[in-house]
Design a protein around this motif. Structure first.
Motif, PDB file in Angstrom:
ATOM      1  N   LEU A  63    -104.695  12.943 105.920  1.00  0.00           N
ATOM      2  CA  LEU A  63    -103.680  13.799 105.321  1.00  0.00           C
ATOM      3  C   LEU A  63    -103.481  13.478 103.850  1.00  0.00           C
ATOM      4  N   ALA A  64    -103.178  14.510 103.076  1.00  0.00           N
ATOM      5  CA  ALA A  64    -102.808  14.344 101.674  1.00  0.00           C
ATOM      6  C   ALA A  64    -101.832  15.457 101.315  1.00  0.00           C
ATOM      7  N   ILE A  65    -100.977  15.152 100.343  1.00  0.00           N
ATOM      8  CA  ILE A  65    -100.019  16.140  99.852  1.00  0.00           C
ATOM      9  C   ILE A  65    -100.209  16.270  98.343  1.00  0.00           C
ATOM     10  N   ALA A  66    -100.375  17.510  97.899  1.00  0.00           N
ATOM     11  CA  ALA A  66    -100.492  17.799  96.469  1.00  0.00           C
ATOM     12  C   ALA A  66     -99.131  18.257  95.959  1.00  0.00           C
ATOM     13  N   HIS A  67     -98.720  17.715  94.835  1.00  0.00           N
ATOM     14  CA  HIS A  67     -97.491  18.128  94.164  1.00  0.00           C
ATOM     15  C   HIS A  67     -97.889  19.115  93.073  1.00  0.00           C
ATOM     16  N   LEU A  68     -97.302  20.305  93.100  1.00  0.00           N
ATOM     17  CA  LEU A  68     -97.639  21.340  92.127  1.00  0.00           C
ATOM     18  C   LEU A  68     -96.882  21.140  90.822  1.00  0.00           C
ATOM     19  N   SER A  69     -97.497  21.515  89.720  1.00  0.00           N
ATOM     20  CA  SER A  69     -96.866  21.364  88.412  1.00  0.00           C
ATOM     21  C   SER A  69     -95.719  22.354  88.210  1.00  0.00           C
ATOM     22  N   THR A  70     -95.705  23.454  88.984  1.00  0.00           N
ATOM     23  CA  THR A  70     -94.617  24.428  88.931  1.00  0.00           C
ATOM     24  C   THR A  70     -94.250  24.847  90.347  1.00  0.00           C
ATOM     25  N   SER A  71     -93.015  25.275  90.525  1.00  0.00           N
ATOM     26  CA  SER A  71     -92.568  25.768  91.836  1.00  0.00           C
ATOM     27  C   SER A  71     -93.185  27.129  92.115  1.00  0.00           C
ATOM     28  N   VAL A  72     -93.489  27.375  93.384  1.00  0.00           N
ATOM     29  CA  VAL A  72     -94.059  28.651  93.805  1.00  0.00           C
ATOM     30  C   VAL A  72     -93.196  29.215  94.928  1.00  0.00           C
ATOM     31  N   SER A  73     -92.777  30.455  94.765  1.00  0.00           N
ATOM     32  CA  SER A  73     -92.027  31.137  95.805  1.00  0.00           C
ATOM     33  C   SER A  73     -93.026  31.740  96.784  1.00  0.00           C
ATOM     34  N   ALA A  74     -92.910  31.371  98.048  1.00  0.00           N
ATOM     35  CA  ALA A  74     -93.862  31.826  99.058  1.00  0.00           C
ATOM     36  C   ALA A  74     -93.233  31.683 100.435  1.00  0.00           C
ATOM     37  N   THR A  75     -93.974  32.068 101.451  1.00  0.00           N
ATOM     38  CA  THR A  75     -93.587  31.769 102.821  1.00  0.00           C
ATOM     39  C   THR A  75     -94.187  30.404 103.132  1.00  0.00           C
ATOM     40  N   TYR A  76     -93.336  29.426 103.380  1.00  0.00           N
ATOM     41  CA  TYR A  76     -93.801  28.053 103.585  1.00  0.00           C
ATOM     42  C   TYR A  76     -94.129  27.831 105.053  1.00  0.00           C
ATOM     43  N   SER A  77     -95.150  27.023 105.287  1.00  0.00           N
ATOM     44  CA  SER A  77     -95.592  26.743 106.644  1.00  0.00           C
ATOM     45  C   SER A  77     -94.524  25.939 107.387  1.00  0.00           C
ATOM     46  N   PRO A  78     -94.055  26.436 108.542  1.00  0.00           N
ATOM     47  CA  PRO A  78     -93.106  25.659 109.334  1.00  0.00           C
ATOM     48  C   PRO A  78     -93.858  24.523 110.045  1.00  0.00           C
ATOM     49  N   LEU A  79     -93.401  23.302 109.859  1.00  0.00           N
ATOM     50  CA  LEU A  79     -94.114  22.146 110.404  1.00  0.00           C
ATOM     51  C   LEU A  79     -93.633  21.810 111.811  1.00  0.00           C
ATOM     52  N   GLY A  80     -94.597  21.476 112.680  1.00  0.00           N
ATOM     53  CA  GLY A  80     -94.306  21.181 114.069  1.00  0.00           C
ATOM     54  C   GLY A  80     -93.713  19.809 114.289  1.00  0.00           C
ATOM     55  N   ARG A  81     -93.183  19.648 115.471  1.00  0.00           N
ATOM     56  CA  ARG A  81     -92.626  18.374 115.924  1.00  0.00           C
ATOM     57  C   ARG A  81     -93.237  18.049 117.287  1.00  0.00           C
ATOM     58  N   THR A  82     -93.039  16.844 117.747  1.00  0.00           N
ATOM     59  CA  THR A  82     -93.546  16.431 119.054  1.00  0.00           C
ATOM     60  C   THR A  82     -93.139  17.459 120.101  1.00  0.00           C
ATOM     61  N   GLY A  83     -94.080  17.859 120.933  1.00  0.00           N
ATOM     62  CA  GLY A  83     -93.824  18.834 121.982  1.00  0.00           C
ATOM     63  C   GLY A  83     -94.258  20.248 121.629  1.00  0.00           C
ATOM     64  N   ASP A  84     -94.567  20.504 120.343  1.00  0.00           N
ATOM     65  CA  ASP A  84     -94.990  21.848 119.944  1.00  0.00           C
ATOM     66  C   ASP A  84     -96.440  22.152 120.302  1.00  0.00           C
ATOM     67  N   VAL A  85     -97.221  21.126 120.688  1.00  0.00           N
ATOM     68  CA  VAL A  85     -98.617  21.340 121.049  1.00  0.00           C
ATOM     69  C   VAL A  85     -98.922  20.534 122.307  1.00  0.00           C
ATOM     70  N   ALA A  86     -99.696  21.140 123.219  1.00  0.00           N
ATOM     71  CA  ALA A  86    -100.008  20.496 124.492  1.00  0.00           C
ATOM     72  C   ALA A  86    -101.443  20.810 124.914  1.00  0.00           C
ATOM     73  N   GLY A 156     -95.845  28.601 117.176  1.00  0.00           N
ATOM     74  CA  GLY A 156     -95.308  29.173 115.952  1.00  0.00           C
ATOM     75  C   GLY A 156     -95.128  28.194 114.795  1.00  0.00           C
ATOM     76  N   ARG A 157     -95.649  26.962 114.949  1.00  0.00           N
ATOM     77  CA  ARG A 157     -95.491  25.946 113.910  1.00  0.00           C
ATOM     78  C   ARG A 157     -96.833  25.287 113.615  1.00  0.00           C
ATOM     79  N   GLN A 158     -96.969  24.762 112.390  1.00  0.00           N
ATOM     80  CA  GLN A 158     -98.188  24.036 112.052  1.00  0.00           C
ATOM     81  C   GLN A 158     -98.143  22.664 112.712  1.00  0.00           C
ATOM     82  N   VAL A 159     -99.166  22.384 113.532  1.00  0.00           N
ATOM     83  CA  VAL A 159     -99.223  21.110 114.254  1.00  0.00           C
ATOM     84  C   VAL A 159    -100.395  20.251 113.815  1.00  0.00           C
ATOM     85  N   GLY A 160    -101.307  20.829 113.015  1.00  0.00           N
ATOM     86  CA  GLY A 160    -102.478  20.060 112.621  1.00  0.00           C
ATOM     87  C   GLY A 160    -103.036  20.470 111.283  1.00  0.00           C
ATOM     88  N   VAL A 161    -103.864  19.553 110.731  1.00  0.00           N
ATOM     89  CA  VAL A 161    -104.604  19.777 109.493  1.00  0.00           C
ATOM     90  C   VAL A 161    -106.076  19.552 109.818  1.00  0.00           C
TER      91      VAL A 161
END
Length: 189
Positions: A63-86, A156-161
């Motif tokens: 995993l890696a996270i990129a920090h953007l130099s400017t804010s972007v208005s978008a639909t953001y990916s909803p991140l999953g929690r334990t139990g969202d994938v089986a 309905g949530r992002q559970v993996g990369v």
């Protein structure tokens, strides 16, 4: 996701106004990365933004996270929690990866965002770098080169990369439900 030479090399998801989630193996310690956000076509539309910092997961997870130099208005990916994938669940995978065997072609990435259903067979297998992953078998498609860093959605949530694939029948996605505290610590989500 484009590198300094403007070559599409991986897929990623925007998770907050200034944060992009991708695979660790997609980014170097230094370099310039540009992201096209809000378009289904990797060559046009939406907004482009450049990362000003990359934070790689400190352990083995891919995993890696990129920090953007400017804010972007978008639909953001909803991140999953334990139990969202089986196991035995159908999940959706997205990416701009190769859609056929490339042979000697230099760039055979898809221009348009693709989606496929896959069937989860484990939520505790291993990703490319040894982290805990969600593994799945081919459904309507499978992950290929260029899909690395892209999302897997379940419930309905992002559970993996996307981390690795045999490009035929099996794929492994770093299980982000196991690393939510790190994502929250870096990106605040």
């Amino acid at each position: 996701m484009f590198d300094a030479a403007h070559q599409q090399n991986c897929t990623a998801t925007i998770i907050a106004p200034r944060y992009i989630l991708t695979a660790k193996h997609c980014v170097a310690e230094s370099g310039t990365y540009t992201f096209r956000i809000g378009s289904l076509d990797q060559t046009a539309g939406g907004t482009t933004a450049t990362a000003d910092a990359i934070t790689k997961y400190p352990g083995v997870a891919d995993l890696a996270i990129a920090h953007l130099s400017t804010s972007v208005s978008a639909t953001y990916s909803p991140l999953g929690r334990t139990g969202d994938v089986a196991v035995r669940q159908t999940a959706q995978v997205y990416g701009w990866g190769a859609t056929s065997q490339c042979g000697s072609e230099i760039n055979c990435q898809s221009r348009l965002l693709k989606v496929a259903d896959v069937r989860v067979n484990s939520i505790t297998c291993r990703d490319y770098t040894g982290g805990i992953a969600v593994c799945a078998n081919r459904g309507t498609g499978i992950t290929a080169g260029g899909d690395s860093g892209g999302p897997m959605f379940a419930s309905g949530r992002q559970v993996g990369v996307a981390s690795t694939s045999d490009r035929s029948n099996n794929t492994a996605y770093t299980n982000i439900t196991q690393d939510r505290s790190w994502i929250s610590q870096v990106a605040g989500v």
